[in-house]
Design a protein around this motif. Sequence first.
Motif, PDB file in Angstrom:
ATOM      1  N   GLU A  19       0.819  -1.204   0.000  1.00 47.68           N
ATOM      2  CA  GLU A  19       0.000   0.000   0.000  1.00 47.68           C
ATOM      3  C   GLU A  19       0.856   1.258   0.000  1.00 47.68           C
ATOM      4  O   GLU A  19       0.395   2.324  -0.413  1.00 47.68           O
ATOM      5  N   ASN A  20       2.075   1.156   0.484  1.00 45.00           N
ATOM      6  CA  ASN A  20       3.011   2.278   0.466  1.00 45.00           C
ATOM      7  C   ASN A  20       3.867   2.169  -0.795  1.00 45.00           C
ATOM      8  O   ASN A  20       4.823   1.403  -0.853  1.00 45.00           O
ATOM      9  N   LYS A  21       3.489   2.924  -1.827  1.00 46.46           N
ATOM     10  CA  LYS A  21       4.181   2.821  -3.107  1.00 46.46           C
ATOM     11  C   LYS A  21       5.634   3.266  -3.012  1.00 46.46           C
ATOM     12  O   LYS A  21       6.504   2.750  -3.728  1.00 46.46           O
ATOM     13  N   GLN A 284       9.042   1.364   6.820  1.00 47.12           N
ATOM     14  CA  GLN A 284       7.747   0.761   6.539  1.00 47.12           C
ATOM     15  C   GLN A 284       7.555  -0.515   7.357  1.00 47.12           C
ATOM     16  O   GLN A 284       6.465  -0.762   7.902  1.00 47.12           O
ATOM     17  N   ARG A 294       1.545   3.331  12.770  1.00 42.00           N
ATOM     18  CA  ARG A 294       0.907   3.270  11.454  1.00 42.00           C
ATOM     19  C   ARG A 294       0.215   4.572  11.149  1.00 42.00           C
ATOM     20  O   ARG A 294      -0.390   5.193  12.000  1.00 42.00           O
ATOM     21  N   LYS A 295       0.317   4.954   9.899  1.00 47.55           N
ATOM     22  CA  LYS A 295      -0.299   6.217   9.476  1.00 47.55           C
ATOM     23  C   LYS A 295      -1.750   5.986   9.083  1.00 47.55           C
ATOM     24  O   LYS A 295      -2.078   4.962   8.558  1.00 47.55           O
TER      25      LYS A 295
END
Length: 295
Positions: A19-21, A284, A294-295
């Motif tokens: 999900e974190n590109k 990450q 977590r963001k």
Amino acid sequence: MSASDTQSPLRLFWREFSENKFAVGSLVVVVLLAVVAFLAPLLVPQDPYNLELLSLLDARRPPGFVGSGGYVHVLGTDPQGRDLLSAIFYGLRISIIIGLAAGAIALVLGTIVGIFAAYAGGWIETVLMRVIDLQLSFPAILLALVLVALLGQGKGQLIAALVAAQYAYFARTAYGAAKAERRKDYVEAALATPLAGYKVAVRHLLPNCMPPLIVVATVQIANAISLEATLSFLGLGLPVTEPSLGMLISNGFPYMMSGRYWISVFPGIALIILIVAINVVGDQIRDQFNPRLRK
């Protein structure tokens, strides 16, 4: 039961990671650099460690120069006449190998010390952790400098110095995690059985200590690469016949003011990209193992 409930922990981890590109891109960069580094002999036109192939007539030439070997030096050459692209690829291989080796050995050693201290308790715990705290009070670069000066140059000596300078971080992390798990009921129940103490530590304490240790490992691998480059820059790393990225940067430093920027700049860019990419991946992983971050 939902589809997510049936997925393995690894798949769930990757789904959240993807999900974190930016983190995925950084992981791709790390993998590409590793592949390029280990396939360097097949990808570059010159073996920069073979002194017989070097010519001082090709020294300090700018990018795009066609040397005496008949090939184009895409990134130019260094003061010894090495093809800079070839030297960077080989230097990346040294940095990655030393970073992984030092990180893996420090992980094993520090984990053993930390879990043993938490499990043993008493005066053993006190002595071991005071030694670890004392070591953590000194900067890692200072310890590495002293140890490399004592041990001498070479890959084995450099890895040993980095391990000695970094294992305390793993020991402190493993101790904190194992100490928290040691108080829990399932560990007390396991200790009440005839199961040997070391088996309780391996089967129960160690698996629950791994998430924070994995996070620390990613950070310390990047730190090991940075420390190796710093030591090589200072002339205390590998021999001059095996230039690493730090040594390449050092070789070009005296020529920066004369306009020969490429000798230091290109190895510096490669080093920065590698360290930043590893740190992004590590950040990450840290966020995923710690829900509060977590963001």
